[in-house]
Design a protein around this motif. Structure first.
Motif, PDB file in Angstrom:
ATOM      1  N   ALA A  88      -8.961   0.398   8.358  1.00 40.64           N
ATOM      2  CA  ALA A  88      -7.707   1.107   8.605  1.00 40.64           C
ATOM      3  C   ALA A  88      -6.622   0.648   7.643  1.00 40.64           C
ATOM      4  O   ALA A  88      -5.864   1.464   7.099  1.00 40.64           O
ATOM      5  CB  ALA A  88      -7.262   0.889  10.057  1.00 40.64           C
ATOM      6  N   VAL A  89      -6.552  -0.664   7.406  1.00 42.49           N
ATOM      7  CA  VAL A  89      -5.543  -1.180   6.470  1.00 42.49           C
ATOM      8  C   VAL A  89      -5.831  -0.696   5.053  1.00 42.49           C
ATOM      9  O   VAL A  89      -4.933  -0.286   4.318  1.00 42.49           O
ATOM     10  CB  VAL A  89      -5.494  -2.717   6.541  1.00 42.49           C
ATOM     11  N   ALA A  90      -7.108  -0.739   4.659  1.00 39.02           N
ATOM     12  CA  ALA A  90      -7.464  -0.316   3.301  1.00 39.02           C
ATOM     13  C   ALA A  90      -7.269   1.169   3.094  1.00 39.02           C
ATOM     14  O   ALA A  90      -6.885   1.619   2.008  1.00 39.02           O
ATOM     15  CB  ALA A  90      -8.914  -0.705   3.002  1.00 39.02           C
ATOM     16  N   GLY A  91      -7.519   1.976   4.139  1.00 39.58           N
ATOM     17  CA  GLY A  91      -7.397   3.419   3.991  1.00 39.58           C
ATOM     18  C   GLY A  91      -6.001   3.952   4.233  1.00 39.58           C
ATOM     19  O   GLY A  91      -5.489   4.758   3.449  1.00 39.58           O
ATOM     20  N   LEU A  92      -5.364   3.479   5.311  1.00 40.65           N
ATOM     21  CA  LEU A  92      -4.042   3.990   5.671  1.00 40.65           C
ATOM     22  C   LEU A  92      -2.906   3.171   5.083  1.00 40.65           C
ATOM     23  O   LEU A  92      -1.778   3.669   4.990  1.00 40.65           O
ATOM     24  CB  LEU A  92      -3.901   4.021   7.197  1.00 40.65           C
ATOM     25  N   GLY A  93      -3.185   1.928   4.700  1.00 42.19           N
ATOM     26  CA  GLY A  93      -2.126   1.056   4.200  1.00 42.19           C
ATOM     27  C   GLY A  93      -1.350   1.636   3.027  1.00 42.19           C
ATOM     28  O   GLY A  93      -0.110   1.707   3.073  1.00 42.19           O
ATOM     29  N   PRO A  94      -2.010   2.077   1.948  1.00 40.56           N
ATOM     30  CA  PRO A  94      -1.245   2.626   0.818  1.00 40.56           C
ATOM     31  C   PRO A  94      -0.415   3.852   1.171  1.00 40.56           C
ATOM     32  O   PRO A  94       0.726   3.995   0.701  1.00 40.56           O
ATOM     33  CB  PRO A  94      -2.342   2.968  -0.203  1.00 40.56           C
ATOM     34  N   MET A  95      -0.961   4.731   2.021  1.00 42.43           N
ATOM     35  CA  MET A  95      -0.209   5.932   2.391  1.00 42.43           C
ATOM     36  C   MET A  95       1.000   5.591   3.265  1.00 42.43           C
ATOM     37  O   MET A  95       2.083   6.164   3.091  1.00 42.43           O
ATOM     38  CB  MET A  95      -1.129   6.923   3.115  1.00 42.43           C
ATOM     39  N   LEU A  96       0.806   4.643   4.208  1.00 40.51           N
ATOM     40  CA  LEU A  96       1.926   4.250   5.050  1.00 40.51           C
ATOM     41  C   LEU A  96       3.006   3.534   4.241  1.00 40.51           C
ATOM     42  O   LEU A  96       4.206   3.726   4.480  1.00 40.51           O
ATOM     43  CB  LEU A  96       1.420   3.347   6.185  1.00 40.51           C
ATOM     44  N   TRP A  97       2.589   2.710   3.282  1.00 43.92           N
ATOM     45  CA  TRP A  97       3.579   2.037   2.441  1.00 43.92           C
ATOM     46  C   TRP A  97       4.343   3.036   1.586  1.00 43.92           C
ATOM     47  O   TRP A  97       5.548   2.896   1.397  1.00 43.92           O
ATOM     48  CB  TRP A  97       2.886   1.010   1.543  1.00 43.92           C
ATOM     49  N   LEU A  98       3.664   4.047   1.071  1.00 46.82           N
ATOM     50  CA  LEU A  98       4.349   5.067   0.275  1.00 46.82           C
ATOM     51  C   LEU A  98       5.345   5.840   1.127  1.00 46.82           C
ATOM     52  O   LEU A  98       6.463   6.134   0.683  1.00 46.82           O
ATOM     53  CB  LEU A  98       3.327   6.025  -0.334  1.00 46.82           C
ATOM     54  N   ALA A  99       4.968   6.157   2.366  1.00 49.69           N
ATOM     55  CA  ALA A  99       5.895   6.849   3.262  1.00 49.69           C
ATOM     56  C   ALA A  99       7.113   5.989   3.566  1.00 49.69           C
ATOM     57  O   ALA A  99       8.240   6.484   3.652  1.00 49.69           O
ATOM     58  CB  ALA A  99       5.180   7.243   4.551  1.00 49.69           C
ATOM     59  N   LYS A 100       6.895   4.680   3.721  1.00 48.94           N
ATOM     60  CA  LYS A 100       8.016   3.771   3.959  1.00 48.94           C
ATOM     61  C   LYS A 100       8.904   3.636   2.731  1.00 48.94           C
ATOM     62  O   LYS A 100      10.135   3.674   2.803  1.00 48.94           O
ATOM     63  CB  LYS A 100       7.465   2.409   4.386  1.00 48.94           C
ATOM     64  N   ALA A 101       8.285   3.484   1.554  1.00 46.10           N
ATOM     65  CA  ALA A 101       9.055   3.297   0.322  1.00 46.10           C
ATOM     66  C   ALA A 101       9.806   4.558  -0.086  1.00 46.10           C
ATOM     67  O   ALA A 101      10.797   4.473  -0.807  1.00 46.10           O
ATOM     68  CB  ALA A 101       8.129   2.863  -0.811  1.00 46.10           C
ATOM     69  N   ALA A 102       9.354   5.718   0.371  1.00 45.97           N
ATOM     70  CA  ALA A 102      10.022   6.970   0.003  1.00 45.97           C
ATOM     71  C   ALA A 102      11.426   7.052   0.566  1.00 45.97           C
ATOM     72  O   ALA A 102      12.271   7.768   0.012  1.00 45.97           O
ATOM     73  CB  ALA A 102       9.189   8.167   0.471  1.00 45.97           C
ATOM     74  N   VAL A 103      11.688   6.365   1.667  1.00 43.20           N
ATOM     75  CA  VAL A 103      13.014   6.400   2.290  1.00 43.20           C
ATOM     76  C   VAL A 103      13.652   5.011   2.272  1.00 43.20           C
ATOM     77  O   VAL A 103      14.459   4.689   3.144  1.00 43.20           O
ATOM     78  CB  VAL A 103      12.930   6.945   3.726  1.00 43.20           C
ATOM     79  N   THR A 104      13.286   4.192   1.286  1.00 43.21           N
ATOM     80  CA  THR A 104      13.826   2.846   1.144  1.00 43.21           C
ATOM     81  C   THR A 104      14.547   2.730  -0.188  1.00 43.21           C
ATOM     82  O   THR A 104      14.033   3.203  -1.208  1.00 43.21           O
ATOM     83  CB  THR A 104      12.699   1.796   1.208  1.00 43.21           C
TER      84      THR A 104
END
Length: 296
Positions: free
Chosen positions: A37-53
């Motif tokens: 889950a971390v390897a698959g969803l981690g990059p996408m979740l981080w990108l979603a977080k960084a998009a509004v940071t």
């Protein structure tokens, strides 16, 4: 015999009944699931977080959850300043055209090889299979020269979407995928349709296609995602920036925009592939094997 084969594994049935072994295997399974889950969803979740940071927060605290607050203006600025809307439309147009051409070629080619079965069908299947062993980079120059000076049209297709759509149809993998699925369809239905007077076109449109929704969904997902992420070929045949898709324009614009705006643009560009998979995930996962077709 079958029961003995099912009992084979790293752990014997008697070991699985022990509490210590049972809980240790469950813990190991949970750990593996968490890692995946971390390897698959981690990059996408981080990108979603960084998009509004904000950029400074991303650089100083890349793993923190909005230490300086959420900046939704990144999305608006990425849509207007980077002109995501224009390149987004170009990407959708290219993906839709590539999907239509690939589906047309794969469905008709697979139908001809698996259902109509011409005399030279075995040799045609071998020729299609042989193209999979040719590296795509080898075909890059002759394909570009063909687009530059088509033998029939007599006019260059550069800076037109057709330069991306037509080569996308030459996908041997999709043809073979369709052929395998069509070959597993029950022949009795085809024979009954022919007895009722159905010709090849009616058989294809009214019988084969309605029974082939799973493989059509799989080919559709493959076609759209491959077109969405393609970079080299659109960059070569679409030198006009006004016609380029997101995969080509975003790397070119990276040096002219802030990091937070660029990450917001990347997040927006990834919405369609993610949404496409979420919509078709049940059909895609259930049909990934494509081992059999309609039974009974």
């Amino acid at each position: 015999m079958a029961a003995a084969a099912n009992d084979r594994g790293l752990l014997a049935p008697t070991d699985r009944k022990r509490a210590s072994v049972r809980w240790s295997t469950r813990a190991l399974h949970g750990l593996l699931l968490a890692v995946l889950a971390v390897a698959g969803l981690g990059p996408m979740l981080w990108l979603a977080k960084a998009a509004v940071t904000p950029t400074q927060d991303t650089l100083r605290h890349p793993m923190a959850l909005w230490p300086g607050g959420i900046d939704l203006a990144n999305l608006t600025e990425a849509w207007t300043r980077v002109e995501i809307d224009k390149y987004f439309f170009n990407t959708i147009a290219l993906a839709a055209g590539s999907w239509a051409v690939q589906l047309l070629v794969a469905a008709t080619g697979g139908y001809a090889l698996a259902v109509l079965r011409p005399r030279i069908g075995r040799y045609l299947s071998g020729a299609v299979l042989a193209t999979l062993f040719v590296p795509s980079v080898v075909l890059l120059v002759p394909l570009y020269l063909t687009i530059l000076d088509p033998p029939v049209l007599g006019t260059s297709m550069l800076n037109t979407f057709w330069a991306v759509w037509l080569p996308a149809g030459a996908n041997a993998f999709n043809v073979l995928l369709m052929q395998r699925f069509f070959a597993n369809l029950p022949r009795e239905i085809f024979e009954a349709a022919k007895v009722d007077g159905a010709g090849p076109y009616r058989l294809f449109w009214s019988i084969v296609l309605p029974m082939s929704r799973p493989v059509i969904g799989v080919v559709s997902v493959f076609a759209v995602i491959a077109s969405w992420k393609d970079f080299l070929w659109p960059m070569l045949v679409l030198p006009d920036p006004a016609l380029q898709p997101l995969s080509v324009r975003l790397p070119a614009l990276q040096q002219f925009v802030e990091l937070d705006v660029f990450l917001a643009a990347l997040a927006i560009s990834s919405l369609i592939p993610i949404a496409l998979f979420l919509v078709f995930q049940r059909l895609f996962l259930s049909s990934a094997g494509l081992g059999g077709a309609v039974k009974g």
